[in-house]
Design a protein around this motif. Structure first.
Motif, PDB file in Angstrom:
ATOM      1  N   ASP A  15       0.832  -1.206   0.000  1.00  0.00           N
ATOM      2  CA  ASP A  15       0.000   0.000   0.000  1.00  0.00           C
ATOM      3  C   ASP A  15       0.871   1.262   0.000  1.00  0.00           C
ATOM      4  N   TYR A  16       0.378   2.294  -0.647  1.00  0.00           N
ATOM      5  CA  TYR A  16       1.069   3.588  -0.596  1.00  0.00           C
ATOM      6  C   TYR A  16       0.684   4.319   0.685  1.00  0.00           C
ATOM      7  N   VAL A  17       1.643   5.033   1.251  1.00  0.00           N
ATOM      8  CA  VAL A  17       1.443   5.798   2.478  1.00  0.00           C
ATOM      9  C   VAL A  17       1.949   7.217   2.234  1.00  0.00           C
ATOM     10  N   ALA A  18       1.190   8.211   2.685  1.00  0.00           N
ATOM     11  CA  ALA A  18       1.527   9.618   2.428  1.00  0.00           C
ATOM     12  C   ALA A  18       2.606  10.123   3.385  1.00  0.00           C
ATOM     13  N   THR A  49      17.514   6.256 -16.874  1.00  0.00           N
ATOM     14  CA  THR A  49      16.148   5.753 -16.693  1.00  0.00           C
ATOM     15  C   THR A  49      15.739   5.894 -15.233  1.00  0.00           C
ATOM     16  N   ALA A  50      14.700   6.642 -14.993  1.00  0.00           N
ATOM     17  CA  ALA A  50      14.213   6.815 -13.620  1.00  0.00           C
ATOM     18  C   ALA A  50      13.294   5.661 -13.251  1.00  0.00           C
ATOM     19  N   PRO A  51      13.232   5.320 -11.975  1.00  0.00           N
ATOM     20  CA  PRO A  51      12.268   4.296 -11.544  1.00  0.00           C
ATOM     21  C   PRO A  51      10.845   4.691 -11.932  1.00  0.00           C
ATOM     22  N   LYS A  52      10.018   3.689 -12.106  1.00  0.00           N
ATOM     23  CA  LYS A  52       8.650   3.909 -12.555  1.00  0.00           C
ATOM     24  C   LYS A  52       7.779   4.537 -11.476  1.00  0.00           C
ATOM     25  N   TYR A  53       8.184   4.404 -10.208  1.00  0.00           N
ATOM     26  CA  TYR A  53       7.302   4.781  -9.103  1.00  0.00           C
ATOM     27  C   TYR A  53       7.896   5.875  -8.219  1.00  0.00           C
ATOM     28  N   ASN A  54       7.001   6.612  -7.553  1.00  0.00           N
ATOM     29  CA  ASN A  54       7.371   7.645  -6.583  1.00  0.00           C
ATOM     30  C   ASN A  54       6.626   7.406  -5.279  1.00  0.00           C
ATOM     31  N   GLY A  55       7.076   8.053  -4.220  1.00  0.00           N
ATOM     32  CA  GLY A  55       6.385   7.955  -2.944  1.00  0.00           C
ATOM     33  C   GLY A  55       6.899   6.830  -2.063  1.00  0.00           C
ATOM     34  N   TRP A  56       6.049   6.427  -1.121  1.00  0.00           N
ATOM     35  CA  TRP A  56       6.431   5.427  -0.120  1.00  0.00           C
ATOM     36  C   TRP A  56       5.370   4.332  -0.030  1.00  0.00           C
ATOM     37  N   ARG A  57       5.854   3.093   0.180  1.00  0.00           N
ATOM     38  CA  ARG A  57       4.954   1.951   0.237  1.00  0.00           C
ATOM     39  C   ARG A  57       5.246   1.090   1.462  1.00  0.00           C
ATOM     40  N   VAL A  58       4.257   0.315   1.877  1.00  0.00           N
ATOM     41  CA  VAL A  58       4.434  -0.569   3.024  1.00  0.00           C
ATOM     42  C   VAL A  58       5.312  -1.752   2.620  1.00  0.00           C
ATOM     43  N   VAL A  70       3.031  13.229  -4.326  1.00  0.00           N
ATOM     44  CA  VAL A  70       3.694  12.862  -5.585  1.00  0.00           C
ATOM     45  C   VAL A  70       2.768  12.154  -6.565  1.00  0.00           C
ATOM     46  N   GLY A  71       1.452  12.276  -6.351  1.00  0.00           N
ATOM     47  CA  GLY A  71       0.513  11.805  -7.360  1.00  0.00           C
ATOM     48  C   GLY A  71      -0.136  10.463  -7.138  1.00  0.00           C
ATOM     49  N   ASN A  72       0.210   9.764  -6.060  1.00  0.00           N
ATOM     50  CA  ASN A  72      -0.476   8.509  -5.755  1.00  0.00           C
ATOM     51  C   ASN A  72      -1.842   8.824  -5.140  1.00  0.00           C
ATOM     52  N   LYS A  73      -2.894   8.297  -5.724  1.00  0.00           N
ATOM     53  CA  LYS A  73      -4.251   8.714  -5.365  1.00  0.00           C
ATOM     54  C   LYS A  73      -4.790   8.067  -4.089  1.00  0.00           C
ATOM     55  N   ASP A  74      -4.315   6.888  -3.757  1.00  0.00           N
ATOM     56  CA  ASP A  74      -4.895   6.161  -2.625  1.00  0.00           C
ATOM     57  C   ASP A  74      -3.861   5.874  -1.545  1.00  0.00           C
ATOM     58  N   ALA A  75      -3.118   6.896  -1.171  1.00  0.00           N
ATOM     59  CA  ALA A  75      -2.111   6.744  -0.112  1.00  0.00           C
ATOM     60  C   ALA A  75      -2.759   6.932   1.255  1.00  0.00           C
ATOM     61  N   TRP A  76      -2.354   6.141   2.215  1.00  0.00           N
ATOM     62  CA  TRP A  76      -2.894   6.259   3.569  1.00  0.00           C
ATOM     63  C   TRP A  76      -2.311   7.490   4.257  1.00  0.00           C
ATOM     64  N   THR A  77      -3.197   8.283   4.875  1.00  0.00           N
ATOM     65  CA  THR A  77      -2.737   9.468   5.590  1.00  0.00           C
ATOM     66  C   THR A  77      -2.023   9.053   6.884  1.00  0.00           C
ATOM     67  N   LEU A  78      -1.231   9.969   7.422  1.00  0.00           N
ATOM     68  CA  LEU A  78      -0.514   9.724   8.676  1.00  0.00           C
ATOM     69  C   LEU A  78      -0.909  10.777   9.706  1.00  0.00           C
ATOM     70  N   VAL A  79      -1.178  10.305  10.926  1.00  0.00           N
ATOM     71  CA  VAL A  79      -1.488  11.195  12.038  1.00  0.00           C
ATOM     72  C   VAL A  79      -0.634  10.743  13.216  1.00  0.00           C
ATOM     73  N   ALA A  80       0.231  11.632  13.704  1.00  0.00           N
ATOM     74  CA  ALA A  80       1.105  11.279  14.821  1.00  0.00           C
ATOM     75  C   ALA A  80       0.342  11.371  16.135  1.00  0.00           C
ATOM     76  N   GLN A  81       0.639  10.474  17.056  1.00  0.00           N
ATOM     77  CA  GLN A  81       0.086  10.543  18.398  1.00  0.00           C
ATOM     78  C   GLN A  81       0.803  11.650  19.169  1.00  0.00           C
ATOM     79  N   ASP A  82       0.096  12.356  20.025  1.00  0.00           N
ATOM     80  CA  ASP A  82       0.708  13.387  20.864  1.00  0.00           C
ATOM     81  C   ASP A  82       1.585  12.727  21.934  1.00  0.00           C
TER      82      ASP A  82
END
Length: 273
Positions: free
Chosen positions: A82-85, A123-132, A261-273
């Protein structure tokens, strides 16, 4: 509202209307004023103000409760791949592609570290962003890997000490991608990581070449070819670097949406206080 504040408000209203009462005669029901042609008692005005405040408080509590319902642990929602934001920040300088043992480079000032760059044969990699990359059931932590390669690394095979030096350099470089709000530590992708995935899996096959932080023999470091195959003779060349970051166990998410970076279904991140 305390009796002292109420008395002050009533006195101000009475003085404004040019009327003087004894303090013992003043109550919120007996004193009134005219607004827009309508006679309004102080009691009614105060009741209206209190009701408005309570309504706003109720609305705020409802919004907080709804937010809590939507906010869950990232670990409980994501699957491998999965992509993660996640945001690793931007480059602070320009750096040419590396040409000597142990050098990193190939990036541009102001460019996002979440994006990929071309290292091998332009040649650049096909993908951007972060994944699990993985999930740890014992610690309930999620580990992410860069979907492509945000920078390049050069490994030379001219000295038998270079493989260990390259492995150490790659792993240390991973800490440059730690966002303290969400992650605890970084490293490089290694041979053990990619062996968990089929050659055609996009977590392994990025359509270009990159290094792994695992040495082989006296002069070599493992790397992955564009077709996803594992090669054990990497030396004297540039290749992509794929950082890995381990997230904090208490990271939350509110669902999926677009990342930077354009991935449409990346999971948002919320840090705990």
């Amino acid at each position: 509202m305390g009796g002292g504040y109420l008395l002050i408000i009533i006195i101000l209203l009475v003085v404004t209307n040019g009327i003087t009462y004894g303090a013992s005669q003043l109550t919120s029901e007996s004193v009134s004023y005219t607004k827009n042609g309508q006679i309004i008692t102080v009691k009614k005005a105060l009741d209206d103000l209190i009701n408005m405040s309570l309504t706003k408080i109720d609305d705020l509590e409802e919004q907080v409760n709804n937010y809590k319902k939507l906010t869950v642990y990232l670990y409980d929602k994501v699957d491998i791949g999965d992509y993660v934001a996640y945001d690793a920040g931007e480059w602070k300088e320009d750096k040419e592609k590396p040409k000597l043992q142990g050098e990193f480079g190939g990036y541009t000032k102001g460019k996002s570290k979440n994006e990929s760059v071309a290292c091998w044969e332009e040649t650049a990699p096909k993908y951007n962003g972060w994944r699990v990359l993985s999930k740890d059931d014992a610690t309930r932590t999620v580990t992410l890997v860069h979907a492509g390669a945000p920078e390049c690394y050069y490994h030379s095979g001219s000295d038998s000490s270079y493989p260990k030096a390259s492995v150490d350099a790659l792993n240390e470089r991973g800490n440059q991608y730690v966002n303290d709000a969400y992650a605890t530590k970084g490293r490089s992708l290694n041979k053990e990581d990619v062996e968990n995935f089929e050659i055609s899996n996009s977590l392994r096959k990025t359509d270009t070449r990159y290094w792994l932080a695992t040495d082989f023999g006296s002069y070599f470091v493992y790397h992955i070819f564009a077709d996803g195959s594992l090669i054990n003779s990497g030396r004297d060349s540039q290749g992509g670097f794929r950082p890995v970051v381990e997230l904090k166990p208490g990271i939350l998410t509110t669902g999926q949406g677009p990342d930077k970076v354009g991935n449409k279904d990346a999971w948002t991140l919320v840090a705990q206080d």
